[in-house]
Scaffold this motif. Structure first.
Motif, PDB file in Angstrom:
ATOM      1  N   GLN A  39      27.039-134.833 -40.339  1.00  0.00           N
ATOM      2  CA  GLN A  39      25.967-134.637 -39.362  1.00  0.00           C
ATOM      3  C   GLN A  39      26.393-133.639 -38.283  1.00  0.00           C
ATOM      4  N   GLU A  40      27.653-133.700 -37.866  1.00  0.00           N
ATOM      5  CA  GLU A  40      28.158-132.731 -36.884  1.00  0.00           C
ATOM      6  C   GLU A  40      28.016-131.303 -37.408  1.00  0.00           C
ATOM      7  N   ASP A  41      28.360-131.095 -38.676  1.00  0.00           N
ATOM      8  CA  ASP A  41      28.281-129.757 -39.254  1.00  0.00           C
ATOM      9  C   ASP A  41      26.828-129.295 -39.400  1.00  0.00           C
ATOM     10  N   LEU A  42      25.951-130.210 -39.770  1.00  0.00           N
ATOM     11  CA  LEU A  42      24.533-129.861 -39.861  1.00  0.00           C
ATOM     12  C   LEU A  42      23.950-129.546 -38.485  1.00  0.00           C
ATOM     13  N   ASP A  43      24.353-130.302 -37.481  1.00  0.00           N
ATOM     14  CA  ASP A  43      23.905-130.029 -36.111  1.00  0.00           C
ATOM     15  C   ASP A  43      24.388-128.656 -35.650  1.00  0.00           C
ATOM     16  N   ASN A  44      25.622-128.326 -36.009  1.00  0.00           N
ATOM     17  CA  ASN A  44      26.167-127.014 -35.647  1.00  0.00           C
ATOM     18  C   ASN A  44      25.404-125.902 -36.358  1.00  0.00           C
ATOM     19  N   PHE A  45      25.074-126.118 -37.609  1.00  0.00           N
ATOM     20  CA  PHE A  45      24.294-125.142 -38.382  1.00  0.00           C
ATOM     21  C   PHE A  45      22.957-124.893 -37.691  1.00  0.00           C
ATOM     22  N   ALA A  46      22.294-125.966 -37.299  1.00  0.00           N
ATOM     23  CA  ALA A  46      21.010-125.834 -36.599  1.00  0.00           C
ATOM     24  C   ALA A  46      21.179-125.066 -35.294  1.00  0.00           C
TER      25      ALA A  46
ATOM     26  N   ASN B  19      18.909-112.613 -41.246  1.00  0.00           N
ATOM     27  CA  ASN B  19      18.166-111.371 -41.461  1.00  0.00           C
ATOM     28  C   ASN B  19      19.043-110.506 -42.359  1.00  0.00           C
ATOM     29  N   GLU B  20      18.620-109.323 -42.683  1.00  0.00           N
ATOM     30  CA  GLU B  20      19.375-108.550 -43.658  1.00  0.00           C
ATOM     31  C   GLU B  20      20.707-108.038 -43.134  1.00  0.00           C
ATOM     32  N   ASN B  21      21.001-108.253 -41.865  1.00  0.00           N
ATOM     33  CA  ASN B  21      22.290-107.845 -41.299  1.00  0.00           C
ATOM     34  C   ASN B  21      23.123-109.009 -40.782  1.00  0.00           C
ATOM     35  N   THR B  22      22.668-110.255 -41.024  1.00  0.00           N
ATOM     36  CA  THR B  22      23.385-111.429 -40.523  1.00  0.00           C
ATOM     37  C   THR B  22      23.350-112.528 -41.571  1.00  0.00           C
ATOM     38  N   ALA B  23      24.550-113.023 -41.941  1.00  0.00           N
ATOM     39  CA  ALA B  23      24.653-114.052 -42.974  1.00  0.00           C
ATOM     40  C   ALA B  23      25.447-115.250 -42.474  1.00  0.00           C
ATOM     41  N   CYS B  24      24.973-116.445 -42.765  1.00  0.00           N
ATOM     42  CA  CYS B  24      25.737-117.664 -42.514  1.00  0.00           C
ATOM     43  C   CYS B  24      26.525-117.989 -43.775  1.00  0.00           C
ATOM     44  N   VAL B  25      27.843-118.137 -43.630  1.00  0.00           N
ATOM     45  CA  VAL B  25      28.717-118.407 -44.765  1.00  0.00           C
ATOM     46  C   VAL B  25      29.566-119.639 -44.478  1.00  0.00           C
TER      47      VAL B  25
ATOM     48  N   ASP C 233      34.631-108.034 -46.898  1.00  0.00           N
ATOM     49  CA  ASP C 233      34.750-106.592 -47.114  1.00  0.00           C
ATOM     50  C   ASP C 233      33.457-106.027 -47.693  1.00  0.00           C
ATOM     51  N   TYR C 234      32.871-106.744 -48.612  1.00  0.00           N
ATOM     52  CA  TYR C 234      31.610-106.322 -49.223  1.00  0.00           C
ATOM     53  C   TYR C 234      30.492-106.296 -48.185  1.00  0.00           C
ATOM     54  N   PHE C 235      30.437-107.332 -47.342  1.00  0.00           N
ATOM     55  CA  PHE C 235      29.433-107.368 -46.289  1.00  0.00           C
ATOM     56  C   PHE C 235      29.601-106.203 -45.318  1.00  0.00           C
ATOM     57  N   LYS C 236      30.836-105.884 -44.979  1.00  0.00           N
ATOM     58  CA  LYS C 236      31.090-104.764 -44.069  1.00  0.00           C
ATOM     59  C   LYS C 236      30.555-103.468 -44.674  1.00  0.00           C
ATOM     60  N   LYS C 237      30.751-103.307 -45.955  1.00  0.00           N
ATOM     61  CA  LYS C 237      30.249-102.126 -46.669  1.00  0.00           C
ATOM     62  C   LYS C 237      28.729-102.005 -46.538  1.00  0.00           C
ATOM     63  N   HIS C 238      28.055-103.154 -46.516  1.00  0.00           N
ATOM     64  CA  HIS C 238      26.587-103.152 -46.475  1.00  0.00           C
ATOM     65  C   HIS C 238      26.035-103.528 -45.099  1.00  0.00           C
ATOM     66  N   HIS C 239      26.888-103.455 -44.085  1.00  0.00           N
ATOM     67  CA  HIS C 239      26.459-103.659 -42.693  1.00  0.00           C
ATOM     68  C   HIS C 239      25.856-105.056 -42.479  1.00  0.00           C
ATOM     69  N   ILE C 240      26.534-106.057 -43.038  1.00  0.00           N
ATOM     70  CA  ILE C 240      26.144-107.457 -42.857  1.00  0.00           C
ATOM     71  C   ILE C 240      27.231-108.170 -42.069  1.00  0.00           C
ATOM     72  N   GLU C 241      26.839-108.826 -40.989  1.00  0.00           N
ATOM     73  CA  GLU C 241      27.778-109.565 -40.146  1.00  0.00           C
ATOM     74  C   GLU C 241      27.799-111.028 -40.571  1.00  0.00           C
ATOM     75  N   PRO C 242      28.949-111.528 -41.047  1.00  0.00           N
ATOM     76  CA  PRO C 242      29.015-112.935 -41.455  1.00  0.00           C
ATOM     77  C   PRO C 242      29.305-113.858 -40.271  1.00  0.00           C
ATOM     78  N   ILE C 243      28.670-115.018 -40.270  1.00  0.00           N
ATOM     79  CA  ILE C 243      28.941-116.066 -39.290  1.00  0.00           C
ATOM     80  C   ILE C 243      29.465-117.272 -40.056  1.00  0.00           C
ATOM     81  N   ILE C 244      30.671-117.710 -39.730  1.00  0.00           N
ATOM     82  CA  ILE C 244      31.242-118.862 -40.431  1.00  0.00           C
ATOM     83  C   ILE C 244      30.631-120.141 -39.872  1.00  0.00           C
ATOM     84  N   VAL C 245      29.981-120.891 -40.743  1.00  0.00           N
ATOM     85  CA  VAL C 245      29.377-122.176 -40.385  1.00  0.00           C
ATOM     86  C   VAL C 245      30.000-123.217 -41.313  1.00  0.00           C
ATOM     87  N   PRO C 246      31.014-123.926 -40.859  1.00  0.00           N
ATOM     88  CA  PRO C 246      31.749-124.838 -41.751  1.00  0.00           C
ATOM     89  C   PRO C 246      30.888-126.002 -42.247  1.00  0.00           C
TER      90      PRO C 246
END
Length: 337
Positions: free
Chosen positions: A50-57, A281-287, A296-309
């Motif tokens: 639940q903590e991780d889901l709350d953080n995701f939200a 959005n097309e430049n921001t990904a939750c991983v 590295d692949y995301f950097k190539k395509h101008h996508i900023e990853p956000i780590i959501v454990p």
């Protein structure tokens, strides 16, 4: 007054406006379990999930996404009932999907929002009537005017299956071409369309020559569970369905899960969680976690990853895409393929 949502999702990368994030069973769910150690371990699992889901939200809300959460039955307990039903509120993607302006929601497990009027599932009813098929929501991928549907386990011919699906799409998704694929499982655990021309997948790039010609495909390897000694140790009791790191030798706990919680687990040995992501959005990904190849692949395509454990994704067999459901994205139907 209940909120009114006008569903609109045509792909996985248009700016996300409204989403649903799952919720776990309440933390008192196991309070009738007599074994103290088992009760405490499983209660901690629920709390941390639940903590991780709350953080995701919270991450989505920080990016101006309106987030809805499913209702949780705070009175629900494991016993005296002997059957434990699936934790349907945890992974809403397993039971619903928005295609264009339609919410398809399996009638067996309705998505329950507090203070939201849910539309009638005419599209889903018509799907069963027109196609006479059962295809789970995670097996659909809409990419603008192309709808990719996994038909791995359909008994009818491909030609007949595609005809039935197209008949349904003509009614509920005008100007959409149905393309059938075979992923042999939930498609969101096999590939993800991140933005126009960009795919991450567990399949080799050549696999997409016909379905996504000229798209840049990042091939991600398996999780390599076969070389993970701790997973192999636990597999003796879990059959590869789930993994609780640190509890590989806890035979009483694993046997309790096998006996009572089989409806909660999936088959984690076959899941690659680096594919199971959510695009804001097309430049921001939750991983889920850091992966050099993906970053590295995301950097190539101008996508900023956000780590959501998601600390217990190997137990629930569900990543960020499973735990979320796009309801509204800014955009309209376009041709991308």
């Amino acid at each position: 007054m209940a909120d009114q949502i006008e569903y609109n999702v045509w792909n996985k990368w248009d700016p996300l406006e409204v989403a649903m994030i799952g919720s776990c069973e309440n933390k008192r769910f196991f309070e009738n379990v007599k074994d103290i150690e088992i009760r405490e371990k499983l209660t901690q699992l629920l709390i941390e999930t639940q903590e991780d889901l709350d953080n995701f939200a919270s991450v989505l809300e920080q990016h101006n996404v309106s987030v809805y959460r499913p209702e949780i039955d705070t009175n629900k307990r494991m016993w005296p009932k002997t059957n434990v039903s699936p934790c349907i509120t945890h992974q809403p993607r397993d039971n619903g999907i928005v295609l264009g302006n339609n919410l398809l929601n399996t009638p067996e497990y309705p998505l329950l929002f507090p203070n939201v009027d849910m539309p009638k599932n005419d599209a889903w009813k018509d799907f069963n009537k027109i196609t006479r098929m059962k295809i789970e929501p995670p097996c659909w991928t809409l990419v603008g005017d192309k709808l990719y549907v996994d038909i791995s386990y359909q008994p009818t011919s491909i030609k007949k299956t595609r005809k039935r699906l197209q008949d349904w799409a003509d009614k509920h998704l005008p100007n959409t071409e149905v393309r059938t694929i075979k992923t042999y499982g939930h498609s969101d655990g096999v590939f993800h369309t991140c933005k126009p021309g960009v795919i991450i997948s567990i399949e080799d790039p050549g696999y997409y020559d016909k379905t996504f010609p000229n798209w840049d495909v990042l091939h991600l390897p398996e999780q390599s569970f076969h070389i993970m000694a701790d997973f192999q140790k636990a597999k003796e009791y879990t059959q590869g369905k789930y993994w609780l790191p640190g509890e590989e030798n806890n035979k009483p706990l694993l046997e309790f899960i096998n006996l009572w919680l089989n409806e909660w687990v999936g088959y984690a040995e076959e899941t690659v969680f680096d594919v199971n992501i959510l695009m804001i959005n097309e430049n921001t990904a939750c991983v889920n976690n850091y992966n050099k190849q993906v970053f590295d692949y995301f950097k190539k395509h101008h996508i900023e990853p956000i780590i959501v454990p998601m600390r217990h994704r190997y137990f629930w067999d569900g990543g960020l895409h499973c735990c979320s459901l796009d309801l509204v994205r800014t955009g309209e139907q376009q041709n991308y393929v």
